[in-house]
Design an enzyme around this catalytic site. Sequence first.
Site, short mmCIF file in Angstrom:
data_model
loop_
_atom_site.label_atom_id
_atom_site.label_comp_id
_atom_site.label_asym_id
_atom_site.label_seq_id
_atom_site.Cartn_x
_atom_site.Cartn_y
_atom_site.Cartn_z
N THR A 151 23.85 20.61 57.73
CA THR A 151 23.31 20.11 57.21
C THR A 151 24.57 19.91 55.79
OG1 THR A 151 21.54 20.28 56.17
CG2 THR A 151 22.24 22.42 56.40
N LYS A 202 28.21 17.31 56.98
CA LYS A 202 27.77 16.21 58.44
C LYS A 202 28.38 15.40 58.58
CE LYS A 202 22.89 16.22 58.23
NZ LYS A 202 21.80 15.52 58.37
N ASN A 209 25.59 16.01 63.34
CA ASN A 209 24.62 17.53 62.65
C ASN A 209 24.48 18.34 63.70
OD1 ASN A 209 23.15 16.32 64.68
ND2 ASN A 209 21.08 17.26 62.96
N ASP A 259 19.94 13.19 64.43
CA ASP A 259 19.29 12.77 63.48
C ASP A 259 18.41 11.51 63.33
OD1 ASP A 259 19.36 15.23 61.45
OD2 ASP A 259 21.30 14.11 60.17
N GLY A 279 17.30 3.16 50.68
CA GLY A 279 18.24 4.42 49.71
C GLY A 279 19.93 3.90 50.70
N ALA A 280 21.07 4.19 50.22
CA ALA A 280 21.81 4.12 51.15
C ALA A 280 23.06 4.89 51.22
CB ALA A 280 22.86 2.83 50.01
N GLY A 281 22.92 6.66 51.25
CA GLY A 281 23.74 7.32 50.99
C GLY A 281 24.16 7.84 52.59
N GLY A 282 24.05 9.37 53.31
CA GLY A 282 24.40 9.91 54.62
C GLY A 282 23.00 9.52 55.88
N MET A 292 11.40 10.94 54.70
CA MET A 292 12.01 12.17 55.27
C MET A 292 12.06 12.52 54.91
SD MET A 292 16.04 10.19 56.73
CE MET A 292 16.23 8.42 57.41
P1 ATR Z 1 21.88 12.04 51.41
O1 ATR Z 1 23.53 11.74 52.23
O2 ATR Z 1 21.40 12.99 51.48
O3 ATR Z 1 21.60 10.62 51.30
P2 ATR Z 1 23.34 10.86 49.25
O4 ATR Z 1 24.39 9.83 49.96
O5 ATR Z 1 23.91 11.49 48.01
O6 ATR Z 1 22.36 11.54 49.74
O7 ATR Z 1 22.02 9.72 48.97
C1 ATR Z 1 20.97 9.89 47.81
C2 ATR Z 1 20.66 8.59 47.91
O8 ATR Z 1 19.31 8.57 46.66
C3 ATR Z 1 21.47 7.09 47.26
O9 ATR Z 1 20.82 5.99 48.20
C4 ATR Z 1 20.90 7.39 46.18
O10 ATR Z 1 21.20 6.14 45.17
P3 ATR Z 1 21.89 5.82 44.56
O11 ATR Z 1 23.15 4.91 45.17
O12 ATR Z 1 22.21 4.27 43.72
O13 ATR Z 1 22.74 6.86 44.00
C5 ATR Z 1 19.74 7.73 45.70
N1 ATR Z 1 19.30 8.23 44.73
C6 ATR Z 1 19.10 9.47 44.27
N2 ATR Z 1 18.63 9.89 43.19
C7 ATR Z 1 18.38 8.33 42.78
C8 ATR Z 1 17.18 8.06 41.31
N3 ATR Z 1 17.35 8.74 41.06
N4 ATR Z 1 17.00 7.00 42.25
C9 ATR Z 1 16.77 6.42 42.83
N5 ATR Z 1 17.72 6.23 43.95
C10 ATR Z 1 18.12 7.60 43.51
#
Ligand code: ATR
Length: 315
Positions: free
Chosen positions: A89, A93, A114, A129, A154-157, A247
């Site tokens: 986690t 990952k 994962n 996942d 969202g656009a993270g992992g 999620m």
């Molecule tokens: P994970 O691997 O869990 O997806 P991450 O890679 O840090 O974590 O991604 C976090 C996601 O939450 C991103 O899409 C982030 O948006 P940004 O790319 O603009 O940073 C989103 N996120 C985190 N805090 C946010 C906030 N206060 N408002 C809007 N989106 C947020």
Amino acid sequence: MSAIPDPTTVLSIDDLKGWGHPGTFLAVLGWPISHSISPWMHQAALAVMARENPMFSDWVYVRVEVRPEELACALDRLGEAGFRGINLTVPHKVEVLPFLVGQDEESRAMGAANTLRLTENGYYGHNSDGYGLARAVEESFGFGLKGLRVLLLGAGGAARAAAVQMARSGVEGLWIHNRTQSKAEALVAQLIDSGCPSSLMKVGMPDLKETDGVDLVINATSLGLRPEDPTPVGLALVPGKPACYDMIYNPARTRFLGEAAGLGLPAANGLSMLVHQGVRSLEIWSGASVPESAMAEGARTGLEKILSETLPSGQ
Ligand code: ATR
């Protein structure tokens, strides 16, 4: 002979040195890790599996706190100790990939693993996942992903794993909406590179001209983890009457889910995804069929326990 460790204790990498415990071991690695309910989920499923097949009666799943800089050492020690399976986690990952002897196609496309399986040469990476998300949507809303119009926040992992699963499951359209649009664009480029059809994906918010309506909204941002967080999107802006999946499972009801319920939309939190990714991981390690209901019951027990430990004192 040393006693089998209690699955609910949190181990450190020092505890793995000279591991001489009898049994078949599984572990989840993270930092922090004490919030993880995986031991309760897996032990509950293993207890049921052991009734059918006594081989599973000595399987033990533990949590190990592993800092980012300790990951390589932890994997060496776990391999030497013969840990059969590992879950990863936050924050491991992606960082684990250089240490693996191979990866399946799914985890390669997701850019993350994962679930690790011990082989003769070292650990091999999988990713459960996406499977967990697909099963969770099916279970929560009664429909599969095929043919759906999906808005992914969202656009993270977490979003990347979800997007790959959407493409693999045959969604009709996928909109990726993120606070930082350039990251959503970079994710789309990555997805196309890993074989997802470009015609499927768009960046931003769908509008009525593009679609009759969205069927499913998924929150894959970290917004909602803190009770004071706002919702990542005003659901009134989303065309149609979408089902809403978050999620996040702790807290159980984020603002996003509260808003969905207020609008009369079907809504579910991420506990079912956690359960189903666990089911798939244990299937990978055991080669046996894993009881979903026992895993879900274990998740509820684990969550109650974790919540009772984190309540402010005096409550
Ligand atoms: P994970 O691997 O869990 O997806 P991450 O890679 O840090 O974590 O991604 C976090 C996601 O939450 C991103 O899409 C982030 O948006 P940004 O790319 O603009 O940073 C989103 N996120 C985190 N805090 C946010 C906030 N206060 N408002 C809007 N989106 C947020």
